[in-house]
Design a protein around this motif. Structure first.
Motif, mmCIF file in Angstrom:
data_model
loop_
_atom_site.group_PDB
_atom_site.id
_atom_site.type_symbol
_atom_site.label_atom_id
_atom_site.label_comp_id
_atom_site.label_asym_id
_atom_site.label_seq_id
_atom_site.Cartn_x
_atom_site.Cartn_y
_atom_site.Cartn_z
ATOM 1 N N THR A 57 0.844 -1.198 0.000
ATOM 2 C CA THR A 57 0.000 0.000 0.000
ATOM 3 C C THR A 57 0.876 1.244 0.000
ATOM 4 O O THR A 57 2.033 1.216 0.438
ATOM 5 C CB THR A 57 -0.922 0.047 1.232
ATOM 6 N N THR A 58 0.321 2.317 -0.487
ATOM 7 C CA THR A 58 0.985 3.608 -0.467
ATOM 8 C C THR A 58 -0.041 4.655 -0.090
ATOM 9 O O THR A 58 -1.156 4.654 -0.625
ATOM 10 C CB THR A 58 1.572 3.954 -1.846
ATOM 11 N N LEU A 59 0.324 5.527 0.834
ATOM 12 C CA LEU A 59 -0.522 6.646 1.208
ATOM 13 C C LEU A 59 0.193 7.941 0.872
ATOM 14 O O LEU A 59 1.430 8.014 0.919
ATOM 15 C CB LEU A 59 -0.820 6.618 2.704
ATOM 16 N N ALA A 60 -0.577 8.962 0.567
ATOM 17 C CA ALA A 60 0.011 10.273 0.370
ATOM 18 C C ALA A 60 0.742 10.664 1.652
ATOM 19 O O ALA A 60 0.244 10.437 2.760
ATOM 20 C CB ALA A 60 -1.086 11.278 0.045
ATOM 21 N N ASP A 61 1.907 11.231 1.483
ATOM 22 C CA ASP A 61 2.747 11.550 2.644
ATOM 23 C C ASP A 61 2.006 12.364 3.695
ATOM 24 O O ASP A 61 2.129 12.119 4.898
ATOM 25 C CB ASP A 61 3.993 12.311 2.178
ATOM 26 N N ALA A 62 1.239 13.333 3.228
ATOM 27 C CA ALA A 62 0.575 14.252 4.152
ATOM 28 C C ALA A 62 -0.522 13.569 4.969
ATOM 29 O O ALA A 62 -0.973 14.124 5.975
ATOM 30 C CB ALA A 62 -0.021 15.416 3.377
ATOM 31 N N LEU A 63 -0.940 12.369 4.544
ATOM 32 C CA LEU A 63 -2.032 11.685 5.224
ATOM 33 C C LEU A 63 -1.548 10.531 6.102
ATOM 34 O O LEU A 63 -2.334 9.930 6.836
ATOM 35 C CB LEU A 63 -3.029 11.155 4.188
ATOM 36 N N GLU A 64 -0.283 10.231 6.006
ATOM 37 C CA GLU A 64 0.276 9.153 6.837
ATOM 38 C C GLU A 64 0.041 9.474 8.311
ATOM 39 O O GLU A 64 0.216 10.594 8.744
ATOM 40 C CB GLU A 64 1.785 9.023 6.575
ATOM 41 N N GLY A 65 -0.365 8.446 9.044
ATOM 42 C CA GLY A 65 -0.601 8.633 10.465
ATOM 43 C C GLY A 65 -2.046 8.910 10.802
ATOM 44 O O GLY A 65 -2.485 8.665 11.931
ATOM 45 N N ARG A 66 -2.804 9.399 9.828
ATOM 46 C CA ARG A 66 -4.236 9.652 10.064
ATOM 47 C C ARG A 66 -5.113 8.707 9.235
ATOM 48 O O ARG A 66 -6.179 8.306 9.670
ATOM 49 C CB ARG A 66 -4.604 11.092 9.725
ATOM 50 N N PHE A 67 -4.679 8.395 8.040
ATOM 51 C CA PHE A 67 -5.455 7.539 7.134
ATOM 52 C C PHE A 67 -4.784 6.188 6.993
ATOM 53 O O PHE A 67 -3.563 6.075 7.045
ATOM 54 C CB PHE A 67 -5.564 8.181 5.761
ATOM 55 N N THR A 68 -5.596 5.181 6.790
ATOM 56 C CA THR A 68 -5.107 3.832 6.537
ATOM 57 C C THR A 68 -5.907 3.234 5.396
ATOM 58 O O THR A 68 -7.134 3.364 5.361
ATOM 59 C CB THR A 68 -5.266 2.934 7.775
ATOM 60 N N ILE A 69 -5.213 2.588 4.473
ATOM 61 C CA ILE A 69 -5.900 1.933 3.366
ATOM 62 C C ILE A 69 -5.688 0.439 3.468
ATOM 63 O O ILE A 69 -4.599 -0.018 3.817
ATOM 64 C CB ILE A 69 -5.412 2.491 2.005
ATOM 65 N N SER A 70 -6.735 -0.317 3.198
ATOM 66 C CA SER A 70 -6.617 -1.764 3.239
ATOM 67 C C SER A 70 -7.501 -2.364 2.152
ATOM 68 O O SER A 70 -8.433 -1.728 1.668
ATOM 69 C CB SER A 70 -7.026 -2.314 4.610
ATOM 70 N N ARG A 71 -7.208 -3.599 1.793
ATOM 71 C CA ARG A 71 -7.930 -4.239 0.700
ATOM 72 C C ARG A 71 -8.251 -5.683 1.073
ATOM 73 O O ARG A 71 -7.428 -6.378 1.656
ATOM 74 C CB ARG A 71 -7.086 -4.197 -0.578
ATOM 75 N N ASP A 72 -9.430 -6.092 0.726
ATOM 76 C CA ASP A 72 -9.832 -7.479 0.886
ATOM 77 C C ASP A 72 -9.916 -8.090 -0.507
ATOM 78 O O ASP A 72 -10.874 -7.834 -1.244
ATOM 79 C CB ASP A 72 -11.181 -7.554 1.605
ATOM 80 N N LEU A 73 -8.907 -8.856 -0.867
ATOM 81 C CA LEU A 73 -8.859 -9.419 -2.223
ATOM 82 C C LEU A 73 -10.004 -10.398 -2.466
ATOM 83 O O LEU A 73 -10.520 -10.481 -3.571
ATOM 84 C CB LEU A 73 -7.513 -10.106 -2.448
ATOM 85 N N ALA A 74 -10.400 -11.105 -1.419
ATOM 86 C CA ALA A 74 -11.461 -12.102 -1.592
ATOM 87 C C ALA A 74 -12.803 -11.439 -1.872
ATOM 88 O O ALA A 74 -13.628 -11.966 -2.615
ATOM 89 C CB ALA A 74 -11.552 -12.984 -0.349
#
Length: 118
Positions: A57-74
């Motif tokens: 995963t990659t987050l925009a630098d300015a959002l690191e620490g506040r936002f989290t992205i995750s994915r459910d492949l199934a």
């Protein structure tokens, strides 16, 4: 063809949290990455974060620490957890998919509105 539908937007007070979800359907086996972008009124669309099929995963630098992205492949879903929200996070949030062979994100959802206001 890939169809994307976002959910979870709404109005939240500063400092609050929201969780956005995006469900994909159609030729989801072709998706290399799923991502979130946002666009505030009068501003250009900006990258929020991406989740790739290999689990990275990659987050925009300015959002690191506040936002989290995750994915459910199934389940072919991607989730954006947003904490400590600020008024400047107010925007329409769009889910996007990048399919194999494409040069960029080539499928987009209709968007979901996030408003951070007291």
């Amino acid at each position: 063809q890939v169809q994307l539908v976002e959910s979870g937007g709404g109005v939240v007070q500063p400092g609050g949290s929201l969780r956005l979800s995006c469900a994909a359907s159609g030729r989801t086996f072709d998706m290399y990455a799923m991502a979130w972008f946002r666009q505030a009124p009068g501003k250009e669309r900006e990258f929020v974060g991406t989740s790739r099929r290999d689990g990275t995963t990659t987050l925009a630098d300015a959002l690191e620490g506040r936002f989290t992205i995750s994915r459910d492949l199934a389940k072919d879903t991607v989730t954006l957890q947003m904490n400590s929200l600020k008024p400047e996070d107010t925007a329409t949030y769009y889910c996007a998919a990048f399919t194999c062979g494409a040069a960029t994100y080539n499928y987009w959802g209709p968007g979901t509105q996030v408003t951070v206001s007291s």
